[in-house]
Design a protein around this motif. Structure first.
Motif, PDB file in Angstrom:
ATOM      1  N   ARG A   1       0.826  -1.208   0.000  1.00 24.58           N
ATOM      2  CA  ARG A   1       0.000   0.000   0.000  1.00 24.58           C
ATOM      3  C   ARG A   1       0.858   1.256   0.000  1.00 24.58           C
ATOM      4  O   ARG A   1       0.531   2.240  -0.646  1.00 24.58           O
ATOM      5  CB  ARG A   1      -0.904   0.022   1.242  1.00 24.58           C
ATOM      6  CG  ARG A   1      -2.141  -0.812   1.060  1.00 24.58           C
ATOM      7  CD  ARG A   1      -3.103  -0.523   2.189  1.00 24.58           C
ATOM      8  NE  ARG A   1      -3.572  -1.793   2.724  1.00 24.58           N
ATOM      9  CZ  ARG A   1      -3.511  -2.188   3.965  1.00 24.58           C
ATOM     10  NH1 ARG A   1      -2.975  -1.417   4.878  1.00 24.58           N
ATOM     11  NH2 ARG A   1      -3.969  -3.353   4.344  1.00 24.58           N
TER      12      ARG A   1
ATOM     13  N   HIS B   1       0.773   6.528   3.259  1.00 25.97           N
ATOM     14  CA  HIS B   1       0.047   7.745   2.889  1.00 25.97           C
ATOM     15  C   HIS B   1      -0.631   8.252   4.143  1.00 25.97           C
ATOM     16  O   HIS B   1      -1.694   7.777   4.521  1.00 25.97           O
ATOM     17  CB  HIS B   1      -1.001   7.456   1.812  1.00 25.97           C
ATOM     18  CG  HIS B   1      -0.414   6.870   0.572  1.00 25.97           C
ATOM     19  ND1 HIS B   1       0.345   7.600  -0.292  1.00 25.97           N
ATOM     20  CD2 HIS B   1      -0.457   5.609   0.077  1.00 25.97           C
ATOM     21  CE1 HIS B   1       0.728   6.815  -1.305  1.00 25.97           C
ATOM     22  NE2 HIS B   1       0.267   5.604  -1.101  1.00 25.97           N
ATOM     23  N   SER B   2       0.014   9.206   4.799  1.00 26.50           N
ATOM     24  CA  SER B   2      -0.567   9.738   6.023  1.00 26.50           C
ATOM     25  C   SER B   2      -1.708  10.681   5.667  1.00 26.50           C
ATOM     26  O   SER B   2      -1.713  11.317   4.607  1.00 26.50           O
ATOM     27  CB  SER B   2       0.481  10.471   6.848  1.00 26.50           C
ATOM     28  OG  SER B   2       1.013  11.542   6.103  1.00 26.50           O
ATOM     29  N   LYS B   3      -2.681  10.768   6.549  1.00 24.34           N
ATOM     30  CA  LYS B   3      -3.844  11.616   6.313  1.00 24.34           C
ATOM     31  C   LYS B   3      -3.442  13.075   6.465  1.00 24.34           C
ATOM     32  O   LYS B   3      -2.850  13.463   7.456  1.00 24.34           O
ATOM     33  CB  LYS B   3      -4.948  11.259   7.319  1.00 24.34           C
ATOM     34  CG  LYS B   3      -6.276  11.895   6.996  1.00 24.34           C
ATOM     35  CD  LYS B   3      -7.337  11.395   7.927  1.00 24.34           C
ATOM     36  CE  LYS B   3      -8.675  12.004   7.601  1.00 24.34           C
ATOM     37  NZ  LYS B   3      -9.720  11.545   8.498  1.00 24.34           N
ATOM     38  N   ARG B   4      -3.777  13.904   5.478  1.00 27.20           N
ATOM     39  CA  ARG B   4      -3.420  15.312   5.519  1.00 27.20           C
ATOM     40  C   ARG B   4      -4.682  16.153   5.566  1.00 27.20           C
ATOM     41  O   ARG B   4      -5.610  15.919   4.784  1.00 27.20           O
ATOM     42  CB  ARG B   4      -2.631  15.698   4.276  1.00 27.20           C
ATOM     43  CG  ARG B   4      -1.155  15.463   4.380  1.00 27.20           C
ATOM     44  CD  ARG B   4      -0.470  16.052   3.191  1.00 27.20           C
ATOM     45  NE  ARG B   4       0.759  16.713   3.595  1.00 27.20           N
ATOM     46  CZ  ARG B   4       1.608  17.256   2.756  1.00 27.20           C
ATOM     47  NH1 ARG B   4       1.358  17.248   1.469  1.00 27.20           N
ATOM     48  NH2 ARG B   4       2.699  17.825   3.183  1.00 27.20           N
ATOM     49  N   ASN B   5      -4.690  17.149   6.446  1.00 24.67           N
ATOM     50  CA  ASN B   5      -5.807  18.077   6.516  1.00 24.67           C
ATOM     51  C   ASN B   5      -5.457  19.345   5.757  1.00 24.67           C
ATOM     52  O   ASN B   5      -4.299  19.755   5.716  1.00 24.67           O
ATOM     53  CB  ASN B   5      -6.117  18.441   7.974  1.00 24.67           C
ATOM     54  CG  ASN B   5      -6.635  17.253   8.746  1.00 24.67           C
ATOM     55  OD1 ASN B   5      -7.183  16.330   8.159  1.00 24.67           O
ATOM     56  ND2 ASN B   5      -6.449  17.271  10.055  1.00 24.67           N
ATOM     57  N   LYS B   6      -6.479  19.985   5.176  1.00 30.60           N
ATOM     58  CA  LYS B   6      -6.251  21.254   4.500  1.00 30.60           C
ATOM     59  C   LYS B   6      -6.019  22.331   5.542  1.00 30.60           C
ATOM     60  O   LYS B   6      -6.614  22.307   6.608  1.00 30.60           O
ATOM     61  CB  LYS B   6      -7.455  21.623   3.638  1.00 30.60           C
ATOM     62  CG  LYS B   6      -7.360  21.124   2.226  1.00 30.60           C
ATOM     63  CD  LYS B   6      -8.245  21.939   1.329  1.00 30.60           C
ATOM     64  CE  LYS B   6      -7.837  21.756  -0.112  1.00 30.60           C
ATOM     65  NZ  LYS B   6      -8.633  22.550  -1.014  1.00 30.60           N
TER      66      LYS B   6
END
Length: 88
Positions: free
Chosen positions: A48, A51-56
């Protein structure tokens, strides 16, 4: 030390061997499935990718306002006037 009896030598040798066999079987059965699951999880993670979760970034306004910095009160080293005003 006194010489050991033949009967006492056989009894202790049999008990630890029995414990090792029972413990060894449980450990050998329990470890491979856990190790296999862990390996499968690692394999999936590698496939996989990370891919870390990114916030705007939250921008409440379109105009940039410089942040207010600390403004200290004046602490003069000498008075502004050399002589104070005298009341008449």
């Amino acid at each position: 030390m006194a010489p050991k009896k033949k009967g006492s030598e056989k009894a202790p040798a049999a008990k630890p061997a029995a414990k090792k066999e029972g413990g060894g079987k449980k450990d050998s059965k329990a470890k491979p499935p856990k190790a296999a699951e862990k390996a499968v999880k690692a394999k999936k993670a590698v496939l996989r990718g990370v891919h870390s979760k990114r916030n705007k970034k939250f921008r409440p306004s379109v105009h940039f306002r410089r942040p207010k910095t600390l403004s200290l009160p004046r602490a003069p080293k000498y008075p502004k006037k050399s002589v104070s005003r005298v009341c008449k």
